[in-house]
Scaffold this active site. Structure first.
Site, mmCIF file in Angstrom:
data_model
loop_
_atom_site.group_PDB
_atom_site.id
_atom_site.type_symbol
_atom_site.label_atom_id
_atom_site.label_comp_id
_atom_site.label_asym_id
_atom_site.label_seq_id
_atom_site.Cartn_x
_atom_site.Cartn_y
_atom_site.Cartn_z
ATOM 1 N NE ARG A 50 -4.473 1.251 19.708
ATOM 2 C CZ ARG A 50 -3.542 1.960 20.330
ATOM 3 N NH1 ARG A 50 -2.676 2.674 19.606
ATOM 4 N NH2 ARG A 50 -3.450 1.963 21.636
ATOM 5 C CG ASP A 52 -3.699 3.022 10.786
ATOM 6 O OD1 ASP A 52 -3.695 3.212 12.012
ATOM 7 O OD2 ASP A 52 -2.756 2.493 10.162
ATOM 8 N NE ARG A 197 -1.867 1.909 5.045
ATOM 9 C CZ ARG A 197 -2.039 3.101 5.649
ATOM 10 N NH1 ARG A 197 -2.508 3.148 6.902
ATOM 11 N NH2 ARG A 197 -1.749 4.208 5.016
#
Length: 244
Positions: A50, A52, A197
């Site tokens: 996935r 974001d 991140r």
């Protein structure tokens, strides 16, 4: 049944992430709707992972099954004719039966880009994190060296991460300059939610002198007990490639 593997490139600016969700349009939703128009039947697409909201991809891998034996150009050129300009199929090929883009993946390569210019750049605002302060790249490289290897990354995930284990193997964290841009390339076996991140946010704190490079090692010595850096903004992150 045919298993079709797609390699997708997309600009995630206008999407609520890859996965279908109730709070916005996702990349998965748009791809499935285009496939349904092409095949005249509902299609469920499974991805290698996935991304974001706001995160981009050059090499997202996805797969689906269909009984229709169309030529591969139908799943590349034909599907691209039905997709919006910010999503494209870069490659389509038939995969072996049972191919799973997530569980068959051996590793991934992410790139995070920081703009170090004195003034913000309107033209690249959707693809970089503008960091005005001078960054100590030598300190950041030393901090990055502590991230390489197999570690418990419990301090590098956000709330809601449902991973069964927080141990991950990172093969490389490389920093490279390109004019005012600083690219941080992270390669590894797998990643927790927002892990890259937070790794970048931690390295930027090191570069700004707000924590030492050796403090990064303590995050692995006391996993989940010490706080890592902030989560870097999504727009600077891009999934470059998935390895099989």
């Amino acid at each position: 049944m045919h298993t079709i593997k797609l390699v997708l490139e997309y600009d995630g600016t206008n999407y609520a992430g890859w996965q279908i969700q109730p709070n916005g349009i996702s990349v998965q939703q748009v791809v499935e709707e285009a496939l349904a128009r092409l095949l005249k039947e509902p299609v469920r697409v499974h991805s290698s992972g996935r991304t974001d909201a706001g995160v981009h991809a050059r090499g997202m891998v996805a797969a689906f099954t269909t009984a229709k034996g169309l030529p591969m150009r139908a799943f590349s050129d034909g599907l691209n004719a039905l997709l919006p300009p910010d999503i494209a199929v870069m490659e389509a090929l038939e995969a072996p039966d049972g191919f799973n883009p997530r569980f068959d993946a051996a590793g991934k390569h992410y790139r995070y880009t920081i703009h170090r210019g004195e003034r913000r750049s309107p033209l690249c605002r959707h693809y970089v994190w503008h960091a005005r302060e001078t960054l100590d790249l030598a300190a950041m490289e030393k901090g990055a060296s502590h991230m390489v290897g197999e570690h418990d990354f419990a301090s590098f995930r956000t709330a809601g991460c449902a991973a069964r284990t927080t141990v991950r193997r990172i093969d490389a964290v490389d920093l490279a300059l390109e004019g005012d841009l600083l690219h941080i390339d992270v390669k590894g076996s797998g990643f927790l939610r927002n892990m890259v991140r937070i790794m970048v946010g931690t390295l930027v704190e090191v570069g700004r002198g707000r924590r030492s490079a050796d403090d990064v090692a303590l995050l692995f010595r006391y996993p989940g007990e010490r706080f890592a850096g902030p989560t870097a903004p999504p727009q600077g992150l891009c999934l470059m490639e998935v390895y099989y």
